[in-house]
Design a protein around this motif. Structure first.
Motif, PDB file in Angstrom:
ATOM      1  N   TYR A  73       0.842  -1.186   0.000  1.00 15.33           N
ATOM      2  CA  TYR A  73       0.000   0.000   0.000  1.00 15.33           C
ATOM      3  C   TYR A  73       0.879   1.237   0.000  1.00 15.33           C
ATOM      4  CZ  TYR A  73       1.015   0.595   4.982  1.00 15.33           C
ATOM      5  OH  TYR A  73       1.649   0.791   6.183  1.00 15.33           O
ATOM      6  N   THR A 158      -2.531   4.516   8.165  1.00 17.18           N
ATOM      7  CA  THR A 158      -2.934   3.115   8.027  1.00 17.18           C
ATOM      8  C   THR A 158      -3.018   2.425   9.376  1.00 17.18           C
ATOM      9  OG1 THR A 158      -1.935   2.978   5.848  1.00 17.18           O
ATOM     10  CG2 THR A 158      -2.307   0.908   6.996  1.00 17.18           C
ATOM     11  N   HIS A 161      -6.590   3.866  10.955  1.00 14.21           N
ATOM     12  CA  HIS A 161      -7.728   4.080  10.057  1.00 14.21           C
ATOM     13  C   HIS A 161      -7.974   2.906   9.112  1.00 14.21           C
ATOM     14  CE1 HIS A 161      -7.911   8.777  10.285  1.00 14.21           C
ATOM     15  NE2 HIS A 161      -8.086   8.194  11.451  1.00 14.21           N
ATOM     16  N   ASP A 162      -6.912   2.341   8.522  1.00 14.97           N
ATOM     17  CA  ASP A 162      -7.098   1.435   7.389  1.00 14.97           C
ATOM     18  C   ASP A 162      -6.468   0.056   7.539  1.00 14.97           C
ATOM     19  OD1 ASP A 162      -8.436   3.476   5.894  1.00 14.97           O
ATOM     20  OD2 ASP A 162      -6.488   4.378   5.472  1.00 14.97           O
ATOM     21  N   SER A 165      -8.915  -2.864   7.324  1.00 17.74           N
ATOM     22  CA  SER A 165      -9.629  -2.899   6.044  1.00 17.74           C
ATOM     23  C   SER A 165      -8.729  -3.347   4.903  1.00 17.74           C
ATOM     24  CB  SER A 165     -10.206  -1.515   5.728  1.00 17.74           C
ATOM     25  OG  SER A 165      -9.175  -0.578   5.462  1.00 17.74           O
ATOM     26  N   LEU A 166      -7.420  -3.140   5.017  1.00 23.53           N
ATOM     27  CA  LEU A 166      -6.516  -3.530   3.946  1.00 23.53           C
ATOM     28  C   LEU A 166      -6.438  -5.040   3.781  1.00 23.53           C
ATOM     29  CD1 LEU A 166      -3.498  -1.053   4.226  1.00 23.53           C
ATOM     30  CD2 LEU A 166      -5.099  -1.281   2.339  1.00 23.53           C
ATOM     31  N   TYR A 204     -15.017   4.581   8.639  1.00 22.33           N
ATOM     32  CA  TYR A 204     -14.423   4.656   7.308  1.00 22.33           C
ATOM     33  C   TYR A 204     -14.710   3.447   6.414  1.00 22.33           C
ATOM     34  CZ  TYR A 204     -11.646   8.476   9.293  1.00 22.33           C
ATOM     35  OH  TYR A 204     -11.251   9.644   9.890  1.00 22.33           O
ATOM     36  N   HIS A 205     -15.025   2.314   7.010  1.00 21.20           N
ATOM     37  CA  HIS A 205     -15.209   1.077   6.236  1.00 21.20           C
ATOM     38  C   HIS A 205     -16.453   0.328   6.731  1.00 21.20           C
ATOM     39  CE1 HIS A 205     -11.120   1.937   4.926  1.00 21.20           C
ATOM     40  NE2 HIS A 205     -10.793   2.036   6.201  1.00 21.20           N
TER      41      HIS A 205
END
Length: 512
Positions: A73, A158, A161-162, A165-166, A204-205
């Motif tokens: 990413y 990341t 937040h992410d 989800s990644l 966010y997801h």
């Protein structure tokens, strides 16, 4: 916020073969799955028999296939994740992802084992949050504390937040390929930073998970770090230091005042907000100054600052809640250790990009905006607008201990109220908060060894998601003192009140 490193031990295996007709061969299966569509790369796979892997001192009850893969990413960053696929007979079409603790960098294998052993039929996945653990990053942080490479804004964002989800789509694809169909339901469980990741998923997801458990959530991370700095400054002088004996003395005084509020003499305060204790009653007289059985004026001022929480120096705006009555025995880490581990590296690396920055010069008025812009936008998950998660049918279950050593316990209450204000009324249909009297950070509090510290949240969440049974109460078990005591946790703002029967049986209480 920081979890101890978990024990993850692989024992010699008698056999790495799966019986014909049960599950696919682990290695050949994993190598055959196409993950490129998820920007993932297969790394390796291993089959483990039961009782061959341990985490948090607990061994796996179920044989499983472990598949490692990586996700690329950003410009040049990589996240590594593991997916555990139990034998078919133990799988019940459910997927579970687990979060991270502290500043992450390591996969929570102990959490993965806990979920796989839970008897809910989960295939489980966990990741390292997109950065490697480091004990010597740019000069920031305390020794032995894992911190991310904070100059890399992609990794910082990341991290909370992410990160989940990644890897989740790729992990779900592995589950679907292994069992021949996708999981019917997807769940997430995390505490501390993992609790913040839970709120990030909802914000966010919102489409990824049907149900989320967010324990001790540090989702206002930037201002949580500010609270560590505030408390360190409040106790910075020798005169204002609060020793563990002094902290225990304060807690005992609060228990003497408010223990019976719930009808049971158990050295526990059910609802600290209903306690009328006044700490001024503990101030020393002149003859007793510097005694561990009273507070000097400097110590009294320090304790009041920790109760109050950080405020802007120019207008008195509350920047983060303070700690609550009955939590005092857990304050010792607030006297510098947490600030050095979190506040200082965030300010030096992320906010001011200056490793020589002196955190003692932080301006509690003008510098708050610097933190919000340079850190809050990257590591906070505090939007009250969770409409998309609600519209997807998601359920959010939050837990918070009143004696948490890191999080101020009333922050989740305040955030729930913010969400309710946004939706103009109750959100109990999809968002429930459970406060834990005497509960610590993600489990037991050192001063409350008689308090059950295992919260049976996931089973309640599954019933809520799959059966529509909104949880009014949750069973808590397994206190550190080894007793069989159980307690009832209630959906806030309800609290548990003793009715009759065995005071150590959760059935003797009602939520009201």
């Amino acid at each position: 916020m920081h979890y101890p490193a978990m024990l993850f031990t692989i024992l010699p295996l008698a056999s790495a073969l799966v019986l014909p007709g049960t599950t696919p061969d682990c290695s050949s299966f994993a190598q055959s799955v196409q993950l490129s569509g998820y920007n993932a790369t297969y790394l390796n796979a291993t089959y483990y028999t039961e009782h061959s892997v341990s985490g948090y001192g607990v061994y796996n009850d179920i044989p499983f296939c472990e598949v490692y893969a990586s996700i690329s990413y950003g410009s040049n960053d990589t996240l590594v994740f593991a997916t555990w696929l139990p034998n078919r007979k133990a799988y019940e079409d459910r997927f579970m992802a687990v979060g991270n603790g502290g500043m992450a960098g390591i996969i929570d294998y102990g959490g993965m084992i806990t979920q796989m052993n839970a008897g809910m039929g989960f295939a489980v996945a966990g990741g390292n949050a997109g950065h490697l653990a480091s004990e010597n990053n740019d000069g920031g942080g305390a020794p032995g504390v894992y911190i991310p490479y904070l100059h890399d804004k992609e990794q910082v964002t990341t991290w909370i937040h992410d990160a989940i989800s990644l890897f989740t789509p790729a992990a779900k694809a592995l589950v679907g390929a292994y069992y021949g169909h996708e999981a019917r339901h997807a769940y997430y469980d995390g505490c501390s930073t993992g609790g913040a990741q839970g709120f990030a998923l909802a914000q966010y997801h919102p489409e990824l998970f049907d149900g989320i458990v967010a324990g001790s959530p540090g989702n206002w991370y930037s201002h949580l770090a500010l609270s560590f700095l505030w408390n360190a400054q409040a106790t910075a002088t020798n005169a204002s230091k609060l020793s563990q004996d002094t902290l225990n003395f304060i807690t005992n005084a609060t228990l003497n005042a408010c223990d019976l509020n719930d009808g049971v003499a158990d050295r526990l305060i059910e609802n600290p907000l209903a306690c009328n204790f006044t700490i001024d009653s503990l101030v020393c007289n002149a003859a007793a100054a510097n005694s561990s059985t009273c507070l000097t004026p400097a110590q009294l001022k320090a304790a009041k600052a920790i109760y109050a929480g950080p405020v802007r120096s120019d207008n008195g705006t509350q920047l983060y809640p303070g700690f609550d009555i009955g939590s005092e025995s857990s304050w010792l880490y607030q006297e510098g250790l947490l600030s050095n581990a979190f506040s200082v590296p965030i300010l030096q690396n992320l906010v001011y990009d200056n490793l020589s920055y002196d955190a003692s010069t932080f301006n509690w008025a003008s510098d708050v905006a610097d933190l919000d812009v340079n850190a809050g936008t990257l590591i906070d998950e505090i939007s009250p607008d969770l409409s998309a998660f609600k519209d997807c049918g998601g359920k959010l279950l939050v837990t918070q201990g009143w004696a948490d050593a890191y999080n101020a316990a009333t922050w989740p209450i305040q955030h729930l109220e913010q969400v309710e204000d946004f939706f103009d009324g109750s959100v109990a249909e999809w968002f429930r908060l459970f406060m834990v009297p005497g509960g610590g950070h993600c489990g037991a509090a050192a001063a409350y060894k008689n308090v059950p510290a295992a919260y049976h949240t996931v089973a309640k969440l599954v019933s809520w998601v799959e059966g529509g049974d909104a949880p009014e109460d949750i069973l808590s078990t397994d206190p550190p003192d080894g007793s069989s005591r159980t307690r009832k946790l209630c959906s806030w703002p309800a609290t548990a009140r003793y009715v009759s029967g065995d005071v150590d049986d959760w059935n003797s209480y009602v939520c009201e």
